[in-house]
Design a protein around this motif. Structure first.
Motif, PDB file in Angstrom:
ATOM      1  N   GLN A 241       0.825  -1.199   0.000  1.00  0.00           N
ATOM      2  CA  GLN A 241       0.000   0.000   0.000  1.00  0.00           C
ATOM      3  C   GLN A 241       0.859   1.249   0.000  1.00  0.00           C
ATOM      4  O   GLN A 241       1.899   1.303   0.653  1.00  0.00           O
ATOM      5  CB  GLN A 241      -0.871   0.054   1.265  1.00  0.00           C
TER       6      GLN A 241
ATOM      7  N   ASP B 279      -3.230   0.697  -3.835  1.00  0.00           N
ATOM      8  CA  ASP B 279      -2.552  -0.584  -4.030  1.00  0.00           C
ATOM      9  C   ASP B 279      -1.392  -0.355  -4.997  1.00  0.00           C
ATOM     10  O   ASP B 279      -1.594   0.108  -6.116  1.00  0.00           O
ATOM     11  CB  ASP B 279      -3.546  -1.593  -4.606  1.00  0.00           C
TER      12      ASP B 279
ATOM     13  N   THR C  40      -7.583   1.828  -2.524  1.00  0.00           N
ATOM     14  CA  THR C  40      -8.132   0.751  -1.697  1.00  0.00           C
ATOM     15  C   THR C  40      -8.781   1.293  -0.436  1.00  0.00           C
ATOM     16  O   THR C  40      -9.394   0.543   0.307  1.00  0.00           O
ATOM     17  CB  THR C  40      -7.028  -0.243  -1.289  1.00  0.00           C
TER      18      THR C  40
END
Lengths: 92, 381
Positions: free
Chosen positions: B251, B266, B273
């Motif tokens: 991340q 992501d 995300t």
């Protein structure tokens, strides 16, 4: 839009705000950065009321934010007047 | 008499700034922005070792380090570029290289120092040893987000032109530049720790421009498009800085513009995300070196706060008030401590990142950027 000058204490806070926080885009010496220079020379042909509006309402489409949640319109006018005359240094 | 001699001997030792021998791996510099001065700091002793004056207007200043960690190159607002000997605590060389500057970077091999300038817009290339000007690339635009890439390349973004440029300086006197359309008003840029992806945050539109520097022929594409979903932006009283690349596992964490949110992406497919609500407009979103935590500071008027995101939980786990006007944060090389500059308290606060306890405070006049020599070994710093 001459209005009343802010109190001495408030003037000190506004001076700090301009030098330090406006300074993050315009430079602590107000000679410009991502934002335009705010020296008397740079502002001399600009209309006073237009500059006050820029400070108070911001400039959509540019990085200049509206400062109306932080200062009053009278305070914006005081700041612009000081900028046009040569902005005071912070007292340390 | 013996005593007097001993006192003189001690004085003589103190007077010799070069001794005793020591490394620089735990040293760094703190910018004292109002005084054109830097403090040289020791992160082991948690102390100021000395100060170096005469660096000009440091109201917006940043530093990079020589690959041996001995010299700091400090880029000042007034276009000054100063090479400071950290061990000698003195200015080695100084040039005025532009009218208005914003920062710089150092090449992969450490031989070139490159400055990014607003006025006149462009980059300038210097010999890191002598600060001799080798070449320049004019841009007719303010340059932001300069970052070093592998192969003596540098990526940067053009605020006024909405482009990403990549200059190859393998022949430093003859730069070769590629240009890519990016989007409206890029305000800063960063490169991923592996040096592969260059990202430019966009102010004029919702989104981030992403260039795969391993496959530049594919051009820059936009990610996180329309993250604001057309909602009116909150005022941005200070531009975010993308320097502190925040990546943890797969991340990446990035500041939103005009929203009090940290965006989570992501790193595999660059899709959003999640987003994490925070206290204000994020300025720095920085991962602790191990990636377990992400520390966030904020633009005026929320700049007295700092929040910590736990990257496993994906939420804010700590809200701190380290001082007035927190401008910057820097982790010790392995992240056990973080140093925070509190501009209006004229202090640097040091926190333990595990317990969140304040473990020290050092005096510094209007401190802004804090830069540790561990940056010398990192791409994009």
């Amino acid at each position: 839009m001459e209005g009343q000058a802010p109190s001495v204490q408030r003037q000190r806070e506004l001076t700090h705000l301009v030098r330090q926080d406006c300074g993050s885009c315009h430079g602590m010496q107000l000679t410009g950065g991502l934002g335009l220079p705010l020296t008397p020379e740079a502002l001399k042909d600009r209309p006073f009321d237009g500059l006050v509006a820029t400070v108070y309402y911001g400039r959509p489409g540019t990085a200049m934010p509206p400062w109306q949640s932080i200062i009053t319109e009278q305070e914006a006018a005081w700041i612009v007047r000081q900028l046009m005359q040569g902005f005071p240094e912070e007292k340390r | 008499m013996k005593l007097i001699f001993a006192a003189f001997a001690a004085l003589a030792l103190v007077g010799c700034a070069q001794s005793p021998l020591r490394g620089t791996g735990d040293l760094g510099v703190v910018i004292e922005r109002a005084d054109g001065r830097i403090a040289i700091v020791d992160t082991s002793a948690r102390a100021v070792l000395g100060r170096v004056e005469g660096l000009g207007d440091l109201s917006h200043a940043s530093a990079v380090f020589s690959r041996d960690g001995r010299y700091a190159y400090v880029f000042g607002r007034d276009g000054g570029l100063t090479k400071v000997d950290i061990l000698g605590q003195r200015i080695e060389k100084r040039v005025m290289q532009a009218g208005n500057s914003i920062g710089g970077a150092i090449s992969q091999d450490g031989r070139l120092v490159v400055a990014q300038n607003y006025t006149p817009g462009g980059i300038k290339v210097f010999d890191a040893e002598t600060l001799e000007l080798l070449s320049e690339v004019p841009t007719q635009s303010k340059v932001v987000g300069l970052a070093d890439l592998a192969g003596q390349k540098f990526a940067y973004a053009l605020f006024d032109k909405g482009e990403i440029w990549v200059s190859d300086l393998s022949d430093p006197r003859h730069p070769q530049t590629q240009k890519f359309p990016a989007g409206q008003q890029p305000y800063d840029g960063l490169v991923t720790p592996d040096g592969r992806y260059y990202m430019a945050g966009l102010f004029g539109e919702d989104g981030i421009a992403l260039l795969d520097t391993w496959q530049p022929e594919q051009g820059a594409r936009k990610i996180l498009e329309n993250y604001g979903k057309g909602q009116e932006k909150l005022p941005v009283f200070k531009m975010p800085h993308l320097r502190g690349w925040a990546v943890a596992g797969n991340q990446a964490y990035l500041p939103a513009i005009g929203r009090h949110e940290v965006l989570v992406v992501d790193k595999g497919n660059w899709q959003e995300t999640g987003r994490i609500q925070v206290k204000g407009q994020p300025v720095f979103v920085m991962a602790r070196p191990d990636g377990r935590q992400v520390w966030v500071n904020f633009a005026f008027p929320d700049n007295g706060w700092v929040q910590v995101i736990d990257t496993l939980k994906g939420e804010v786990v700590q809200t701190l008030q380290p001082g007035k006007a927190i401008l910057h944060m820097e982790f010790t090389p392995r992240g056990e401590h973080v140093w925070l500059s509190a501009r209006d308290d004229h202090a640097v606060s040091i926190y333990d990142t595990r317990t969140f306890a304040r473990i020290g405070t050092l005096p510094a006049q209007s401190p802004s950027g804090i830069f540790f020599t561990s940056r010398a070994a990192r791409t994009g710093f």
